[in-house]
Enzyme design. Structure first.
Site, PDB file in Angstrom:
ATOM      1  N   SER A  13       0.382   3.513  13.100  1.00 21.55           N
ATOM      2  CA  SER A  13       1.157   2.392  13.626  1.00 21.55           C
ATOM      3  C   SER A  13       1.020   1.144  12.771  1.00 21.55           C
ATOM      4  O   SER A  13      -0.065   0.812  12.312  1.00 21.55           O
ATOM      5  CB  SER A  13       0.691   2.065  15.056  1.00 21.55           C
ATOM      6  OG  SER A  13       1.362   0.920  15.539  1.00 21.55           O
ATOM      7  N   ARG A  19       2.890  -4.130  -7.255  1.00 23.87           N
ATOM      8  CA  ARG A  19       1.685  -3.300  -7.387  1.00 23.87           C
ATOM      9  C   ARG A  19       1.435  -2.496  -6.120  1.00 23.87           C
ATOM     10  O   ARG A  19       0.985  -1.358  -6.177  1.00 23.87           O
ATOM     11  CB  ARG A  19       0.460  -4.147  -7.740  1.00 23.87           C
ATOM     12  CG  ARG A  19       0.532  -4.727  -9.133  1.00 23.87           C
ATOM     13  CD  ARG A  19       0.578  -3.619 -10.210  1.00 23.87           C
ATOM     14  NE  ARG A  19       0.832  -4.184 -11.503  1.00 23.87           N
ATOM     15  CZ  ARG A  19       1.939  -3.983 -12.216  1.00 23.87           C
ATOM     16  NH1 ARG A  19       2.897  -3.203 -11.773  1.00 23.87           N
ATOM     17  NH2 ARG A  19       2.085  -4.547 -13.390  1.00 23.87           N
ATOM     18  N   GLU A  58       3.866   0.231  -6.320  1.00 23.25           N
ATOM     19  CA  GLU A  58       3.365   1.196  -7.298  1.00 23.25           C
ATOM     20  C   GLU A  58       2.247   2.057  -6.689  1.00 23.25           C
ATOM     21  O   GLU A  58       2.206   3.273  -6.888  1.00 23.25           O
ATOM     22  CB  GLU A  58       2.833   0.440  -8.524  1.00 23.25           C
ATOM     23  CG  GLU A  58       2.272   1.323  -9.606  1.00 23.25           C
ATOM     24  CD  GLU A  58       1.740   0.508 -10.767  1.00 23.25           C
ATOM     25  OE1 GLU A  58       2.010   0.899 -11.910  1.00 23.25           O
ATOM     26  OE2 GLU A  58       1.047  -0.514 -10.524  1.00 23.25           O
TER      27      GLU A  58
END
Length: 156
Positions: free
Chosen positions: A122, A96, A99
Site C-alpha cells: 500500500s 534516479r 532508474e
C-alpha cells in the site's frame, strides 16, 4: 466534511506559493512538519499537493507560511495525486528513483510475491523516512525506508 479535487491545478499553484513562502522565511521541511505535528515526509508531500492535512495541521501550516484561510481549506482537500507528468522524469533526483525501479522493479516484485504472495504494498497505509548516514568509505549515503502495509489479492 471531507472534500476532493478533480483537477490538480489549485494544489499545484498552492504548492508553488508554499515553497516560495518556505524559502523566503528560510524554513526547513522539518520545521513545517513540527508546526503540523506530523511526519516530515507526510507534511512535505501534503504541502507539495499529494496528501490532505487534518484541519489543525492545515491551519498551522497555512499560518506558519502566511498563506491565508483559503490555503488552509485547500490543504484539507483530498488532492488529485501524481506529481510526475507522463514520460521519463527529467529532474536528476527523480530520474534516479525511476532508474532504480527500472533496474530493481522486477526484483522487488519477485521478492515481495515470494515472501507475501499475490498482492500489493500500500501507498496509502504507508510510511516514508529519509536519513543521511556516514559512508564508511567516505562521504555520505542516503537511507530511504518505504514501509507499506501488504494487501493480498482477494479472489471474488
Amino acid at each position: 466534511m471531507m472534500h476532493a479535487q478533480f483537477d490538480p491545478t489549485a494544489r499545484q499553484v498552492l504548492a508553488a506559493r508554499a515553497v516560495d513562502a518556505k524559502t523566503r522565511r528560510d524554513l526547513s521541511w522539518q520545521q513545517i512538519a513540527d508546526a503540523a505535528e506530523l511526519s516530515v515526509a507526510y507534511v512535505t508531500a501534503a504541502v507539495l499537493g499529494q496528501h490532505a492535512l487534518p484541519e489543525k495541521s492545515a491551519t498551522a501550516v497555512a499560518e506558519l507560511l502566511d498563506l491565508g484561510e483559503d490555503a488552509a481549506m485547500l490543504l484539507r482537500t483530498v488532492p488529485t495525486r501524481g506529481s510526475i507528468p507522463g514520460g521519463i522524469p527529467t529532474d536528476p533526483t527523480i530520474y534516479r528513483f525511476y532508474e532504480m525501479l527500472q533496474v530493481y522493479g522486477t526484483t522487488l516484485k519477485a521478492l515481495v510475491h515470494e515472501q507475501f504472495g499475490d498482492g500489493i504494498i500500500s501507498a496509502i497505509n504507508f510510511k516514508l523516512d529519509v536519513r543521511k548516514v556516514a559512508d564508511p568509505e567516505g562521504g555520505e549515503r542516503a537511507v530511504i525506508t518505504l514501509d507499506g502495509k501488504y494487501l493480498p489479492t482477494k479472489p471474488f
